[in-house]
Design an enzyme around this catalytic site. Structure first.
Site, PDB file in Angstrom:
ATOM      1  N   SER A  29       0.841  -1.206   0.000  1.00  0.00           N
ATOM      2  CA  SER A  29       0.000   0.000   0.000  1.00  0.00           C
ATOM      3  C   SER A  29       0.872   1.251   0.000  1.00  0.00           C
ATOM      4  CB  SER A  29      -0.943  -0.032   1.206  1.00  0.00           C
ATOM      5  OG  SER A  29      -1.943   0.948   1.089  1.00  0.00           O
ATOM      6  N   ASN A  30       0.323   2.380   0.368  1.00  0.00           N
ATOM      7  CA  ASN A  30       1.078   3.634   0.409  1.00  0.00           C
ATOM      8  C   ASN A  30       0.571   4.504   1.552  1.00  0.00           C
ATOM      9  OD1 ASN A  30      -1.113   5.459  -0.639  1.00  0.00           O
ATOM     10  ND2 ASN A  30      -0.953   4.018  -2.360  1.00  0.00           N
ATOM     11  N   HIS A  31       1.170   5.685   1.731  1.00  0.00           N
ATOM     12  CA  HIS A  31       0.894   6.535   2.897  1.00  0.00           C
ATOM     13  C   HIS A  31      -0.286   7.482   2.736  1.00  0.00           C
ATOM     14  CE1 HIS A  31       4.252   5.239   5.279  1.00  0.00           C
ATOM     15  NE2 HIS A  31       5.073   5.405   4.259  1.00  0.00           N
ATOM     16  N   SER A  32      -1.099   7.324   1.690  1.00  0.00           N
ATOM     17  CA  SER A  32      -2.235   8.236   1.516  1.00  0.00           C
ATOM     18  C   SER A  32      -3.167   8.179   2.731  1.00  0.00           C
ATOM     19  CB  SER A  32      -3.013   7.859   0.253  1.00  0.00           C
ATOM     20  OG  SER A  32      -4.218   8.569   0.202  1.00  0.00           O
ATOM     21  N   ALA A  96      -4.850   7.504  -4.146  1.00  0.00           N
ATOM     22  CA  ALA A  96      -3.483   7.063  -4.465  1.00  0.00           C
ATOM     23  C   ALA A  96      -3.569   5.574  -4.774  1.00  0.00           C
ATOM     24  CB  ALA A  96      -2.553   7.336  -3.286  1.00  0.00           C
TER      25      ALA A  96
END
Ligand code: C5P
Length: 222
Positions: A29-32, A96
């Site tokens: 995943s990502n930091h959004s 994101a």
């Protein structure tokens, strides 16, 4: 009511990250944080729009009055976006989205037996670009988080993905963008460039919503 200037519009907004499963307990995943997308949803609701918020997993509450569609993966977000976008007046792609998903999701937890392991990834569908291919398409706004050559990359995405507007932010600058409460945007149309200065995401969202509507009206009254 002048403040309810979006009364007859239906906005569909994607927000937050997506999660791409590796096995039953792990994901990429990502930091959004979802803050920008949720702030846009809030501002559009306040201006009188009907709002459908298609959201990946986030820790914040959806604004009251919006229709919340919760998804986990990019594939799920893609499916919901293509379901809701044809009825919308405006589509804002703030999510994101993970660029890649895992080719073969393991059905059991992967054991740490080997010292090296490889995961094959497959490119995800581009949600906003696919919405822009619809026969019955809304006014489309994308985002571009860049660390360099912001204008060049943002304009490239505007043209390639066939968007009406793109909101670019420089994520290399401290105190704005991903996970922050503040943001600054440069919004590009095919002919325009408009700066929205650094401020709390709710203030930025209010200005962006008004700007999107101005361009929407321009397009539909030509
Ligand atoms: O190409 P890039 O990921 O930088 O483009 C960002 C824009 O495209 C954002 O509006 C994002 O929500 C959207 N996007 C999408 N589906 C993807 C990748 C990006 O809708 N698979």
């Amino acid at each position: 009511f002048a403040d309810k200037y979006l009364q007859n519009q239906h906005w569909v907004i994607t927000a937050g990250p997506t999660r791409e499963a590796i096995d039953p307990v792990r994901y990429i995943s990502n930091h959004s944080s979802g803050k920008m997308g949720y702030a846009i949803a809030h501002a559009a609701l306040r201006a009188g729009a009907k709002v459908t918020l298609i959201s990946g997993p986030v820790d914040i509450a959806a604004p009251t009055g919006c229709e919340l569609i919760q998804v986990i993966s990019a594939e799920q977000m893609h499916k919901q976006a293509l379901t809701y976008a044809p009825q919308a007046t405006t589509f804002v792609a703030c999510a994101a989205v993970a660029d890649y998903r895992v080719a073969d999701i393991a059905s059991e937890k992967i054991k740490k037996d080997s010292d090296v392991m490889q995961i094959s990834l497959i490119k995800n569908h581009d949600i906003v670009a696919d919405v822009a291919q619809l026969a019955q398409k809304p006014f489309i706004v994308g985002f571009a988080a860049e660390t360099q050559n912001v204008e060049q990359y943002a304009r490239g995405k505007l043209m390639r993905k066939n968007l009406d507007l793109i909101a670019a932010n420089d994520v290399a600058k401290a105190g704005q963008g991903f996970n922050s409460n503040d943001n600054a945007l440069t919004v590009f149309s095919a002919i325009d460039k408009i700066e929205i200065p650094l401020a709390n995401k709710h203030i930025v969202a209010k200005q962006l919503v008004s700007l999107i509507n101005q361009h929407y009206l321009l397009k539909h009254t030509r």
